[in-house]
Design a protein around this motif. Structure first.
Motif, short mmCIF file in Angstrom:
data_model
loop_
_atom_site.label_atom_id
_atom_site.label_comp_id
_atom_site.label_asym_id
_atom_site.label_seq_id
_atom_site.Cartn_x
_atom_site.Cartn_y
_atom_site.Cartn_z
N GLY A 180 5.31 38.33 -18.60
CA GLY A 180 5.56 38.79 -20.09
C GLY A 180 6.69 39.63 -20.27
N ASP A 181 7.20 40.13 -19.07
CA ASP A 181 8.99 40.55 -18.86
C ASP A 181 9.97 39.68 -18.42
OD1 ASP A 181 10.47 42.12 -18.36
OD2 ASP A 181 9.52 43.27 -16.52
N ALA B 157 20.29 37.88 -22.16
CA ALA B 157 21.10 37.12 -22.41
C ALA B 157 20.50 35.57 -22.85
CB ALA B 157 21.88 36.12 -20.84
N TYR B 158 21.03 35.44 -23.66
CA TYR B 158 20.50 34.24 -24.73
C TYR B 158 21.54 33.24 -24.36
CZ TYR B 158 19.82 30.62 -28.31
OH TYR B 158 19.11 29.91 -29.35
N LEU B 159 20.74 32.06 -24.10
CA LEU B 159 20.72 30.15 -23.48
C LEU B 159 20.14 29.29 -24.36
CD1 LEU B 159 20.22 30.73 -19.39
CD2 LEU B 159 22.34 31.09 -20.13
N ASP B 160 21.61 28.81 -24.74
CA ASP B 160 21.19 27.44 -24.95
C ASP B 160 22.03 27.00 -24.36
OD1 ASP B 160 20.17 25.01 -25.82
OD2 ASP B 160 19.90 25.76 -27.82
N ASP B 161 22.49 26.20 -23.09
CA ASP B 161 23.79 26.08 -22.36
C ASP B 161 23.62 24.90 -21.18
OD1 ASP B 161 25.62 28.53 -23.13
OD2 ASP B 161 24.40 28.68 -23.22
N CYS B 162 24.36 24.29 -21.00
CA CYS B 162 24.17 22.74 -20.56
C CYS B 162 25.27 22.93 -19.42
CB CYS B 162 25.11 21.70 -21.11
SG CYS B 162 24.59 19.97 -19.97
N PHE B 163 24.63 22.75 -18.27
CA PHE B 163 25.00 23.79 -16.75
C PHE B 163 25.60 22.24 -15.49
CE2 PHE B 163 23.69 27.39 -18.21
CZ PHE B 163 24.02 28.24 -17.41
N ILE B 164 26.91 22.02 -15.48
CA ILE B 164 27.21 20.44 -15.14
C ILE B 164 27.73 21.47 -13.03
CG2 ILE B 164 27.48 19.86 -16.80
CD1 ILE B 164 30.25 19.84 -16.78
N GLY B 165 28.41 20.02 -12.81
CA GLY B 165 28.72 20.20 -11.76
C GLY B 165 27.89 20.77 -10.97
N ALA C 132 17.25 29.85 -23.41
CA ALA C 132 16.07 31.26 -22.80
C ALA C 132 16.54 31.65 -23.72
CB ALA C 132 16.28 31.42 -21.80
N PRO C 133 15.31 31.80 -25.24
CA PRO C 133 15.81 32.89 -26.43
C PRO C 133 15.67 34.14 -25.41
CG PRO C 133 15.26 31.05 -27.03
CD PRO C 133 14.76 30.86 -25.89
N PRO C 134 16.03 36.06 -26.38
CA PRO C 134 15.91 36.91 -25.18
C PRO C 134 14.51 37.75 -25.60
CG PRO C 134 17.68 36.71 -26.42
CD PRO C 134 17.67 35.95 -26.20
N ASP C 135 13.86 36.41 -26.63
CA ASP C 135 12.67 37.52 -27.34
C ASP C 135 11.07 36.53 -26.85
OD1 ASP C 135 13.27 35.65 -29.13
OD2 ASP C 135 12.71 36.69 -30.71
N LYS C 136 11.73 35.95 -26.50
CA LYS C 136 10.41 34.82 -25.83
C LYS C 136 10.16 34.35 -24.34
CE LYS C 136 10.32 33.00 -30.15
NZ LYS C 136 8.96 33.47 -30.88
N ALA C 137 8.51 34.76 -24.16
CA ALA C 137 8.56 34.35 -22.76
C ALA C 137 8.20 33.75 -21.84
CB ALA C 137 7.23 35.78 -21.84
N PHE C 138 9.58 32.49 -22.14
CA PHE C 138 9.56 31.01 -20.94
C PHE C 138 11.27 31.07 -21.32
CE2 PHE C 138 9.85 29.68 -25.79
CZ PHE C 138 11.23 29.23 -25.95
N VAL C 139 11.75 30.11 -20.20
CA VAL C 139 12.55 29.55 -20.13
C VAL C 139 12.65 27.72 -20.39
CG1 VAL C 139 14.90 28.78 -18.34
CG2 VAL C 139 13.20 30.96 -18.48
#
Length: 358
Positions: free
Chosen positions: A210-211, A260-268, A305-312
């Motif tokens: 949960g952290d 950190a807030y993530l909703d990002d596409c990683f390439i390469g 990965a929203p910073p207020d949620k315990a998931f990725v």
């Protein structure tokens, strides 16, 4: 599961038959053939022996409410709000011209005009609506369970209800093997013209402690895709190196997510032994997950990965968002082009480990 139908089919429970005696391992999984063979839940044994839910998802009753015609389920949207939906014949977003009087967009796929459901978009006033996460989110798939640890399905998808160029047959397999969770989807071009296709998978991996701040992400990618904002999350066509920046998760052992807030596409992607890989660690829970794909067509990982949620959510996918959009200026955006009679396979494995033992 209680045996109730979801999407017109029962939930299918898999039970591992060859679990390693020690260490973290997947021991159970629940698949929903009535919802495009999505994963509802996977149960994981920790090194301590405790068994936990590895995926963020409601219980059987809650899943049935959401997936059997719930209010937020237009075009199958509820399938990618929890669990792990399979995305086909494209992952992520596709933009187009809004069709008056219909919840649709009109766009071109590999030069062919199609209409797709406008099932997603930004929440801000005036935000664009677009097609999201494929055309099988609520599609029932004929299935069989040949062994307790394996379920298969075959969908004669054709042209996906008149919404896609070409004709496809999709073969699915989920299995628990050697402590890991494995997904394989093979597309066969059943038509007489080239079949454009992209795949993805949208799993919500739980952080058992949960952290979220101390959870660590390792994603060996050279670049990430710039978007207009985190509301519409539409690609601009620009790509930025991650080295030494806020999106650099390449260091050995990963980087703490913090706020950190993530909703990002990683390439390469820097492949490891031929695989596209990412790792998510929850040190406070003594758990690490490795997500890997040997499919050469997997060109990107989407991380949500929203910073207020315990998931990725870590989504290995063939294609970038809006793969046929003009913003890419002819760049290869990862969609496979399958010749008549040929196949392409999307394969993903998830394995667990204790971070201190790596």
């Amino acid at each position: 599961m209680d045996g109730s139908l979801i999407g017109g089919s029962p939930a299918v429970r898999l039970a591992a038959q060859d679990t390693p005696a020690k260490g973290p391992a997947f021991v159970e999984a629940t698949v929903l053939p009535g919802r495009g063979m999505m994963l509802l839940q996977a149960r994981l044994r920790l090194a301590s022996g405790e068994v936990i839910d590895a995926i963020v998802a409601p219980d059987a009753e809650g899943a049935a409410r959401a997936l059997n015609g719930g209010p937020d389920d237009f075009a199958g949207n509820a399938s990618f709000s929890f669990g792990g939906a399979i995305l086909a014949p494209y992952a992520n977003r596709i933009r187009g011209r809004a069709v008056a009087g219909a919840r649709e967009i009109e766009t071109k796929i590999a030069g062919h005009s199609v209409r797709l459901p406008a099932n997603w978009g930004g929440k801000a006033p005036g935000a664009e609506r677009y097609a999201m996460h494929g055309l099988i989110l609520a599609t029932p798939v004929p299935w069989r369970q040949p062994e307790p640890d394996r379920v298969t399905g075959r969908l004669e998808a054709g042209d996906f209800g008149g919404r896609w160029p070409g004709r496809a047959a999709l073969d699915f397999e989920w299995r628990l093997q050697g402590g890991g969770l494995h997904l394989t989807v093979t597309a066969t071009n059943a038509g007489e013209t080239p079949l454009p296709i992209g795949f993805g998978w949208h799993p919500y991996f739980a952080l058992p402690s949960g952290d979220r701040r101390q959870a660590r992400l390792w994603l060996p990618a050279r670049s990430h895709v710039l978007v207009d904002n985190y509301d519409e999350v539409l690609p601009t066509g620009q790509v930025e190196p991650v080295a030494d920046g806020a999106y650099d998760f390449t260091a050995l052992g990963g980087r703490a997510l913090g706020e950190a807030y993530l909703d990002d596409c990683f390439i390469g992607l820097r492949r490891q032994n031929g695989e596209a890989v990412a790792e998510l660690c929850d040190p406070a829970a003594g758990l690490g997950l490795r997500i890997a794909s040997a499919s050469p067509q997997v060109s990107a990982f989407q991380a949500y990965a929203p910073p207020d949620k315990a998931f990725v959510a870590l989504e290995p996918q063939f294609n970038l968002a809006d793969p046929y959009g003009g913003e890419w200026n002819g760049r290869d955006t990862g969609m496979a082009q399958v010749a008549p009679g040929a196949t392409v396979t999307y394969a993903v494995s998830v394995t667990a480990f204790a971070p201190g033992n790596r």
